[in-house]
Enzyme design. Structure first.
Site, mmCIF file in Angstrom:
data_model
loop_
_atom_site.group_PDB
_atom_site.id
_atom_site.type_symbol
_atom_site.label_atom_id
_atom_site.label_comp_id
_atom_site.label_asym_id
_atom_site.label_seq_id
_atom_site.Cartn_x
_atom_site.Cartn_y
_atom_site.Cartn_z
ATOM 1 N N GLY A 38 0.787 -1.227 0.000
ATOM 2 C CA GLY A 38 0.000 0.000 0.000
ATOM 3 C C GLY A 38 0.814 1.269 0.000
ATOM 4 O O GLY A 38 0.280 2.354 -0.262
ATOM 5 N N CYS A 254 -27.184 -10.327 -18.071
ATOM 6 C CA CYS A 254 -26.543 -9.808 -19.276
ATOM 7 C C CYS A 254 -27.432 -10.127 -20.484
ATOM 8 O O CYS A 254 -27.871 -11.279 -20.663
ATOM 9 C CB CYS A 254 -25.166 -10.450 -19.430
ATOM 10 S SG CYS A 254 -24.369 -10.100 -21.012
ATOM 11 N N CYS A 257 -25.194 -12.914 -22.787
ATOM 12 C CA CYS A 257 -24.897 -14.289 -22.345
ATOM 13 C C CYS A 257 -25.819 -14.765 -21.237
ATOM 14 O O CYS A 257 -25.797 -15.941 -20.880
ATOM 15 C CB CYS A 257 -23.443 -14.399 -21.902
ATOM 16 S SG CYS A 257 -23.087 -13.545 -20.347
ATOM 17 N N CYS A 278 -22.457 -7.712 -19.852
ATOM 18 C CA CYS A 278 -21.229 -7.916 -19.075
ATOM 19 C C CYS A 278 -20.166 -6.905 -19.479
ATOM 20 O O CYS A 278 -19.922 -6.687 -20.668
ATOM 21 C CB CYS A 278 -20.670 -9.315 -19.310
ATOM 22 S SG CYS A 278 -21.624 -10.652 -18.599
ATOM 23 N N CYS A 284 -17.825 -12.654 -20.815
ATOM 24 C CA CYS A 284 -19.107 -12.748 -21.524
ATOM 25 C C CYS A 284 -19.002 -13.743 -22.694
ATOM 26 O O CYS A 284 -19.901 -14.571 -22.894
ATOM 27 C CB CYS A 284 -19.493 -11.365 -22.040
ATOM 28 S SG CYS A 284 -21.194 -11.236 -22.613
#
Length: 299
Positions: A38, A254, A257, A278, A284
């Site tokens: 970080g 979606c 799909c 997606c 997808c």
């Protein structure tokens, strides 16, 4: 590793475009970033043949880490075919002879991304590089970089928490939709690049190494594998991701799909209706292929 020029097959560019001294410095910065999860490690960001803000930080990381035999995937907003992704991929192909590129997440050993983490869980053998425009989450509450460094060192994020609290008071919820401040390994709070909140939990104890490169701000930081990544939240107002339920409370699917567990982009159809699809095109495509395969077996 040496610092001698390294060109391949008569290529006019050094392999990976960057000179060996630049690669060495970036790799050292990466090692320090991994050692201190970080922490924003400064480095001498090089000029690249593209404007800052178009992924120069992520590209420098990719070019410093890449080697012959690597399989690279470049995505932008989940898509392999956006202008930014295509241009970066072509640049890598031009300056790294012998390196393969792919659109399949599962095949890639190095993934450079803008604004998304792939839906498919990454493995320990993969590295994810995220392009970062603004690396410091404290910039919204403290303009002085010197003071921000002290605040990071002391893990003093009280003013950031106040900002989130003010959001709750004014809007009844935290309104940050992307770049959600995330605490790494219990100390430093990072800007996880403009990924949606949906992707933030994927950083927590992820199997793959995630690197963040900010070319304009000259900073590199990291979330090493199996490291805690906790979005800032309150005990009585927990962190939550995007809600894709419709008015009836059903989870939207979606339109291509039929997937009901992925991050969705919203489009307008020719008829003016809202359509959801997606965001991750490889995910997808894979779901659609499987769906058609099952349909063929049933026929």
């Amino acid at each position: 590793m040496n610092a001698m020029p390294h060109t391949t097959g008569g290529n006019a560019y050094n392999f990976g475009f960057l000179d060996e001294y630049a690669k060495k410095e970036i790799r050292r910065a990466v090692l320090k970033a991994i050692a201190i999860p970080g922490y924003q490690v400064p480095y001498a960001s090089r000029e690249m043949p593209m404007g800052r803000g178009f992924g120069t930080g992520g590209l420098q990381l990719t070019l410093a880490l890449i080697g012959p035999g690597e399989v690279v995937k470049v995505i932008d907003q989940g898509s392999d075919d956006s202008v930014n992704a295509v241009n970066l991929r072509r640049f890598i192909e031009m300056t790294c002879p012998g390196v393969s590129t792919t659109t399949r997440t599962a095949e890639a050993s190095l993934i450079q991304s803008r604004h998304r983490i792939p839906e498919r869980p990454l493995t320990p053998t993969q590295i994810l590089v995220l392009q970062v425009p603004y690396p410091d989450p404290l910039v919204v509450v403290e303009p002085s970089e010197d003071k921000r460094k002290i605040m990071h060192g002391e893990a003093d994020y009280s003013r950031l928490l106040v900002k989130l609290y003010e959001d709750i008071v004014q809007f009844d919820e935290i309104t940050i939709s992307h770049r959600y401040p995330t605490r790494i390994n219990g100390h430093y709070v990072i800007d996880p690049s403009p990924i949606p909140r949906w992707d933030v939990p994927r950083l927590d104890h992820a199997a793959a190494l995630t690197l963040f490169g900010a070319g304009r701000e000259k900073k590199i930081y990291a979330v090493p594998p199996h490291t805690r990544a906790e979005p800032l939240a309150f005990s009585d107002v927990p962190f939550r991701v995007e809600d894709f339920r419709d008015e009836a409370g059903r989870r939207r699917a979606c339109a291509r799909c039929g997937c009901t567990d992925s991050f969705l982009d919203e489009f307008s159809s020719d008829a003016g209706e809202k359509v959801y699809q997606c965001s991750d095109t490889d995910w997808c495509d894979e779901k659609l292929l499987r769906k058609e395969s099952l349909r063929g077996e049933a026929a």
